[in-house]
Design an enzyme around this catalytic site. Structure first.
Site, PDB file in Angstrom:
ATOM      1  N   ASN A   1     -32.808 -12.607  15.299  1.00  0.00           N
ATOM      2  CA  ASN A   1     -31.723 -12.226  16.209  1.00  0.00           C
ATOM      3  C   ASN A   1     -30.404 -12.235  15.450  1.00  0.00           C
ATOM      4  OD1 ASN A   1     -30.482 -14.964  16.411  1.00  0.00           O
ATOM      5  ND2 ASN A   1     -32.512 -15.434  17.223  1.00  0.00           N
TER       6      ASN A   1
ATOM      7  N   LYS B   1     -48.867  -6.007   4.054  1.00  0.00           N
ATOM      8  CA  LYS B   1     -47.821  -5.203   4.686  1.00  0.00           C
ATOM      9  C   LYS B   1     -48.433  -4.154   5.628  1.00  0.00           C
ATOM     10  CE  LYS B   1     -44.148  -1.992   3.504  1.00  0.00           C
ATOM     11  NZ  LYS B   1     -43.678  -1.071   2.491  1.00  0.00           N
TER      12      LYS B   1
END
Ligand code: PMT
Length: 398
Positions: free
Chosen positions: A210, A289
């Site tokens: 965030n 990934k």
């Protein structure tokens, strides 16, 4: 009070002599420290005569004339024996050294060893003052809670007119007295403080997080230290330098923050949960990934542990302060969190705006207290908001 007066090499160095005299007149003991370039502008003997003490000059100097102490003086001892570090004039060079932790002379070494309040009065050419590098350094130093006495505007030694001249001595003195007047009313407290965001990994290169910068939490840590508290700072990944004197524990995920908080709970008398902890994390962390596949991607999330809720259940006699970051209905949500999480205070702030909440240097908060009491604290720098929150903490203790 015992004040270290650092003098660095600028034409305004001569004004520091009058400043030393004024500090002494105000009842302080002054230990002058001159950098090597300051000595080009003013002699140590001037300060020795005014302060009645030998002047400290460069740490690596071998010559030690009558009015100076040099390498024989131990910077750690000087740091421990003094209540405030004032640097006037502070050149762009010393600001850069302080901001980045360089320690190549006595003053910059002393700075790193000093945990008390710092007042800096910069003076330099207007272009140097306005340079992005200097402004960034000032920002770092302000972020550490140091008091900056901005330079005045006027005729400069280099022949131009602009902002850069050392502020008037009366302004510097006022800043020193204001810092020294701050109460040590948290001397009995050990504050366990969380700050910054958490990062919840998705795969080896991505995470959920965030916008928390850590500024609010670090401002609280600095203010609490200045007011005498011992601070254990559990911090998520941020780009800020932690305040000198804080015991710092760095974490990344909500779970790591949880574990660090409970491992350090025992000595805490007060807990302040300013961190923006992720409420959700990926249910599984991939070891490789994720590759693009041309269509959308769904990630299954699961709840993280609610640290504040668990603290509410295990707080004992401690004071527990939670935060509430909301985009609407601040009062209702803050009151609800106060009740549900068994807090003594909730600091509510509206987030999503431009100049408060996340990332900003300012904030504007609503303090929700037991008994249906709400206190609005209008927009101000986070350092001031931090002190208003701590004022309330002191009242809760009374
Ligand atoms: O870091 P800055 O950029 O300066 O921004 C400051 C801030 C906006 C992050 C700060 O002022 C703030 O509001 N911090 C709390 C953010 C938050 O997570 O709010 P929340 O309403 O989602 O959570 C309420 C409380 O529960 C908070 O005290 C939080 O630390 C705590 N919590 C939340 C989730 C969780 N899993 N565990 C928790 O302990």
């Amino acid at each position: 009070m015992r004040i270290v007066l650092g003098v660095t090499g600028g034409i305004a160095a001569y004004k520091a002599a009058e400043l030393a005299r004024s500090l002494i007149r105000n009842g302080h003991e002054v230990q002058a420290v001159l950098t090597r370039s300051a000595e080009e502008f003013i002699r140590p003997l001037t300060f020795a005569s005014l302060t009645g003490r030998k002047v400290i000059t460069d740490i690596f100097s071998s010559a030690s004339p009558e009015a100076t102490l040099s390498s024989s003086v131990e910077h750690i001892g000087v740091a421990q024996e003094h209540d405030l570090l004032l640097v006037a004039p502070a050149t762009a060079n010393i600001l850069a050294k302080f901001a980045h932790g360089l320690a190549d002379d006595f003053l910059s070494t002393l700075y790193l060893a000093f945990s008390g309040p710092v007042v800096l009065a910069p003076a330099m050419n207007d272009k140097m003052w306005a340079h992005p590098a200097t402004l960034a350094n000032i920002e770092i130093l302000r972020g550490r809670g140091h008091s900056i006495v901005d330079p005045g505007t006027g005729f400069l030694a280099c022949g131009t007119i602009g902002q850069g001249r050392l502020s008037e001595n009366e302004n510097i003195l006022a800043a020193v007295e204001a810092v020294l007047a701050q109460p040590k009313d948290l001397a009995q407290e050990t504050i366990l403080l969380t700050a910054g965001p958490t990062q919840e990994p998705i795969d080896p290169v991505r995470y959920l997080s965030n916008r928390s910068s850590g500024k609010m939490g670090y401002a609280l840590a600095q203010a609490a230290i200045t007011r005498g508290a011992r601070v254990i700072l559990v911090t998520g990944p941020v780009a800020l330098e932690p305040p000198t004197g804080a015991q710092v524990i760095r974490v990344k995920t909500a779970q790591e923050m949880h574990d660090a908080v409970f491992a350090n709970l025992e000595p805490a008398t007060t807990i302040i949960k300013c961190a923006a902890v992720a409420d959700y994390r990926p249910a599984a962390v991939l070891t490789e990934k994720i590759k693009k596949n041309g269509i959308g991607l769904s990630i299954e999330l699961e709840r993280t542990v609610d640290i504040l809720e668990e603290l509410g259940a295990r707080k004992g006699n401690r004071l527990l302060v939670g935060f509430a970051a909301e985009t609407t209905n601040l009062r209702d949500y803050a009151a609800r969190k106060l009740e549900n999480k068994h807090c003594d205070m909730i600091v509510g702030n509206l987030v999503g705006g431009l100049d408060s909440g996340f990332e900003s240097d300012n904030n504007e908060v609503l303090l929700a207290l037991r008994g249906g009491v709400f206190i609005e604290v209008p927009k101000a720098p986070k350092s001031q908001i931090a002190n208003r929150i701590l004022d309330q903490l002191v009242k809760l203790r009374a």
